[in-house]
Write a protein that holds these residues in place. Structure first.
Motif, mmCIF file in Angstrom:
data_model
loop_
_atom_site.group_PDB
_atom_site.id
_atom_site.type_symbol
_atom_site.label_atom_id
_atom_site.label_comp_id
_atom_site.label_asym_id
_atom_site.label_seq_id
_atom_site.Cartn_x
_atom_site.Cartn_y
_atom_site.Cartn_z
ATOM 1 N N GLU A 44 7.719 -16.589 -6.328
ATOM 2 C CA GLU A 44 6.979 -16.146 -7.503
ATOM 3 C C GLU A 44 6.015 -17.192 -8.052
ATOM 4 O O GLU A 44 5.309 -16.932 -9.010
ATOM 5 C CB GLU A 44 7.949 -15.746 -8.628
ATOM 6 N N GLU A 46 3.169 -19.121 -9.296
ATOM 7 C CA GLU A 46 1.870 -18.524 -9.632
ATOM 8 C C GLU A 46 0.780 -18.854 -8.626
ATOM 9 O O GLU A 46 0.004 -17.998 -8.232
ATOM 10 C CB GLU A 46 1.452 -18.971 -11.037
ATOM 11 N N LYS A 50 1.693 -16.808 -4.451
ATOM 12 C CA LYS A 50 0.655 -15.789 -4.260
ATOM 13 C C LYS A 50 -0.301 -16.185 -3.143
ATOM 14 O O LYS A 50 -0.757 -15.338 -2.385
ATOM 15 C CB LYS A 50 -0.079 -15.535 -5.566
ATOM 16 N N ASN A 51 -0.610 -17.474 -3.041
ATOM 17 C CA ASN A 51 -1.466 -17.947 -1.960
ATOM 18 C C ASN A 51 -0.793 -17.728 -0.612
ATOM 19 O O ASN A 51 -1.419 -17.288 0.343
ATOM 20 C CB ASN A 51 -1.803 -19.424 -2.164
ATOM 21 N N GLN A 53 1.558 -15.499 0.099
ATOM 22 C CA GLN A 53 1.629 -14.056 0.365
ATOM 23 C C GLN A 53 0.296 -13.515 0.866
ATOM 24 O O GLN A 53 0.233 -12.859 1.902
ATOM 25 C CB GLN A 53 2.047 -13.306 -0.891
ATOM 26 N N SER A 54 -0.760 -13.806 0.147
ATOM 27 C CA SER A 54 -2.058 -13.258 0.561
ATOM 28 C C SER A 54 -2.519 -13.876 1.878
ATOM 29 O O SER A 54 -3.071 -13.195 2.729
ATOM 30 C CB SER A 54 -3.104 -13.461 -0.537
#
Length: 119
Positions: A44, A46, A50-51, A53-54
């Motif tokens: 999770e 931030e 997210k980096n 995951q993408s």
């Protein structure tokens, strides 16, 4: 008439075999990759989470992944017709994480938040 039935049966058998073979080729693969996760919220986080995951999901052929911080593994589900394990591991290292025997790219590792680095 018997000849026509035999030909029809032969064609149906060949088509079934071809369909079965093509379905086997499209089968997704699963790989469990050892990594190092240094915080308990990497999923999770931030920026890093997210980096990650993408970055991983943008890789053509990667369907999904599961990050397990307890075992320090990444389980990746992918289409072997579109990508391979070496490409996936390389992408993980480019995101700043180790991937089995491949070490994290140093400059990418340095961009991670401090909580996601070994201190």
């Amino acid at each position: 008439m018997q000849f026509l039935k035999t030909i029809t049966l032969l064609l149906v058998t060949l088509m079934s075999a071809q369909l079965s073979f093509s379905q086997q080729l499209k089968k997704n693969e699963k790989a469990v990759i050892k990594t190092h996760i240094y915080c308990d919220h990497c999923k999770e986080c931030e920026t890093c989470g997210k980096n990650f995951q993408s970055g991983l999901l943008k890789l053509k052929g990667v369907k999904m992944y599961e990050l397990d911080q307890n075992y320090m593994t990444i389980t990746v589900y992918y289409n072997a017709q579109k990508t391979n394990l070496t490409t996936i591991k390389t992408r993980i290292t480019e995101l700043g994480y180790d991937a089995d025997e491949m070490k994290a790219d140093f400059s990418s590792y340095e961009k991670l938040d401090n909580c996601c680095k070994k201190i």
